[in-house]
Design a protein around this motif. Structure first.
Motif, PDB file in Angstrom:
ATOM      1  N   THR A 326      45.187 101.403 -30.558  1.00 54.76           N
ATOM      2  CA  THR A 326      44.860 102.368 -29.511  1.00 54.76           C
ATOM      3  C   THR A 326      44.900 103.790 -30.047  1.00 54.76           C
ATOM      4  O   THR A 326      43.974 104.593 -29.822  1.00 54.76           O
ATOM      5  CB  THR A 326      45.833 102.218 -28.330  1.00 54.76           C
ATOM      6  N   TRP A 327      45.974 104.127 -30.784  1.00 56.37           N
ATOM      7  CA  TRP A 327      46.063 105.470 -31.356  1.00 56.37           C
ATOM      8  C   TRP A 327      44.986 105.680 -32.414  1.00 56.37           C
ATOM      9  O   TRP A 327      44.433 106.781 -32.546  1.00 56.37           O
ATOM     10  CB  TRP A 327      47.450 105.703 -31.950  1.00 56.37           C
ATOM     11  N   GLY A 330      41.849 106.435 -30.548  1.00 57.29           N
ATOM     12  CA  GLY A 330      41.917 107.772 -29.968  1.00 57.29           C
ATOM     13  C   GLY A 330      41.713 108.870 -31.001  1.00 57.29           C
ATOM     14  O   GLY A 330      40.992 109.845 -30.756  1.00 57.29           O
ATOM     15  N   SER A 394      42.807  99.465 -23.192  1.00 61.74           N
ATOM     16  CA  SER A 394      43.432 100.698 -23.679  1.00 61.74           C
ATOM     17  C   SER A 394      42.593 101.343 -24.772  1.00 61.74           C
ATOM     18  O   SER A 394      42.507 102.581 -24.852  1.00 61.74           O
ATOM     19  CB  SER A 394      44.844 100.407 -24.185  1.00 61.74           C
ATOM     20  N   ALA A 398      41.075 105.029 -24.684  1.00 60.73           N
ATOM     21  CA  ALA A 398      41.386 105.937 -25.784  1.00 60.73           C
ATOM     22  C   ALA A 398      40.117 106.524 -26.392  1.00 60.73           C
ATOM     23  O   ALA A 398      40.069 107.710 -26.751  1.00 60.73           O
ATOM     24  CB  ALA A 398      42.196 105.200 -26.846  1.00 60.73           C
ATOM     25  N   GLY A 402      39.578 110.380 -26.006  1.00 55.49           N
ATOM     26  CA  GLY A 402      39.631 111.065 -27.291  1.00 55.49           C
ATOM     27  C   GLY A 402      38.414 111.933 -27.529  1.00 55.49           C
ATOM     28  O   GLY A 402      38.528 113.071 -27.999  1.00 55.49           O
TER      29      GLY A 402
END
Length: 440
Positions: A326-327, A330, A394, A398, A402
């Motif tokens: 997810t990060w 993003g 998610s 993201a 983002g």
């Protein structure tokens, strides 16, 4: 009807036609509102009331308190993605605001834009979808057999969906058919002795089916306060994604009836840094092929490919550090949003065209397929399958958020964007940067 009222009606009608093209192309409701307000203000309407929903537009104007307001409504028709029309309308808006077009010339050009034949042959669009899916299959680790099968499946899906859309079937059924056909091709490969991973075929075609879903517009509307439109777009995205899930699960069930298992793709295989070059090149080709299939101007294809390759490299390197998908999505999307505005200005297309195309290789087709295969196994795999589905949701959020955050940061850095006139509209993904005529 006096000349002033006639011109007023024509002005409002032009604004509504512009708004219809923008909204049906995936632009956020805030961008649509700001664009319509800017055009109306430039053509002499001070502070008209504009209302944007997912299926309709309205604009009203009252010349004086003693006179009744003039109200025009326009229904927003569902359109296929056409970034060529979106770009032409964006240029028309800029010409109007720059004073190069008056009301009547603008209306004439607008009628021409929406009525001329599309810029590419339909068979070329089918080939574009096939190239996109083949490229996705390659950067996921597939061989020539997998890429070829993904190409054929994409072409079959595109032609089937085109036939179904002409019969006015809802998008949900088109997505069900697409997912089912993709899985049948994978089942066909799995039933042979060919050296291929059929799960990659399904994953590549899921990304194709996800590419047309307006996640970004839904998230942008939610972030900018247009909650009704955002809710409608989210429901549409959920229904389209549910159609993909239903189609793929149906295909997996058919395979199980014949004793054929498509298998489950190991997501770690695409994260090998040694294979980063394949991932970067494959994502570049996939993004450019999607843009081509969406009628984006040819001059934008190479920049889109470069941005997509950079975003995918960031995504792969971040995941390699065990930070999480997810990060990683993003951060990669933030990079896209950060550079899309400047690049779009140089190639003279709306930033929406660059941003949406560049994040296509990052769409969570892998998580959706992995979740479905785990759910099909039952037992202890059910909880892991649900977790994979949540991860897919998610990742989609993201990616959209983002990109929008990247636009928030990028636009004020431009000299012409030092004084954003409308904070409600947020970062402008389409339309003029400066919005005029908004009520305070």
């Amino acid at each position: 009807m006096d000349d002033e009222v006639r011109e007023l009606n024509l002005t409002i009608d032009l604004c509504l036609r512009i708004g219809e093209v923008l909204l049906s192309s995936g632009a956020g409701a805030a961008d649509v509102t700001a664009t319509m307000q800017s055009v109306a203000h430039h053509l002499g309407l001070r502070r008209p009331d504009t209302d944007v929903t997912f299926t309709g537009l309205s604009m009203s104007y009252q010349r004086s308190p003693e006179e009744p307001p003039i109200v025009l409504l326009r229904q927003v028709k569902q359109r296929d993605i056409d970034y060529d029309i979106l770009t032409r309308v964006d240029h028309l808006v800029r010409d109007v605001l720059a004073g190069r077009l008056d009301l009547f010339l603008a209306r004439s050009q607008m009628a021409t834009i929406v009525s001329v034949p599309r810029s590419r042959r339909r068979w070329a669009i089918t080939l574009g979808w096939g190239v996109m899916c083949a490229a996705v299959a390659f950067f996921l680790g597939g061989n020539v057999v997998v890429a070829g099968t993904a190409f054929l499946a994409a072409a079959a899906i595109d032609r089937l969906q085109l036939l179904m859309s002409r019969r006015r079937l809802p998008t949900f059924y088109l997505q069900v058919a697409g997912g089912f056909v993709a899985t049948l091709f994978a089942v066909g490969v799995a039933s042979t002795d060919l050296p291929a991973d059929p799960s990659l075929v399904v994953t590549a075609n899921i990304i194709m089916l996800l590419a047309g879903i307006g996640f970004m517009g839904a998230i942008q509307d939610a972030l900018t306060g247009f909650y009704v439109t955002s809710g409608a777009r989210i429901i549409e995205a959920m229904m389209a994604t549910a159609g993909i899930i239903a189609g793929v699960s149906g295909g997996l069930s058919v395979g199980a009836l014949f004793g054929v298992s498509v298998g489950r793709f190991d997501p770690g295989r695409m994260l090998d840094v040694e294979g980063l070059a394949i991932v970067v090149v494959g994502s570049a080709v996939a993004a450019a092929a999607f843009a081509f299939s969406s009628y984006a101007p040819r001059r934008s294809l190479a920049p889109i490919a470069l941005i997509a390759s950079g975003a995918t490299a960031i995504h792969a390197l971040v995941i390699a550090q065990d930070i999480g998908r997810t990060w990683a999505a993003g951060l990669a999307a933030f990079f896209v949003g950060l550079v899309a505005y400047a690049v779009a200005g140089r190639v003279r297309v709306p930033p929406l065209v660059v941003a949406v195309s560049a994040i296509v290789p990052l769409l969570p087709g892998l998580s959706i397929y992995r979740g479905l295969s785990l759910l099909a196994d039952g037992g202890s795999g059910t909880s892991m399958g649900l977790l994979a589905m949540i991860t897919a949701a998610s990742v989609a959020i993201a990616l959209a958020s983002g990109v929008i955050l990247g636009e928030y940061v990028a636009q004020p850095l431009k000299k012409e964007a030092r004084r954003l006139e409308d904070r409600l509209a947020g970062p402008r993904l389409v339309g003029p940067l400066r919005a005029k005529g908004r009520p305070r």
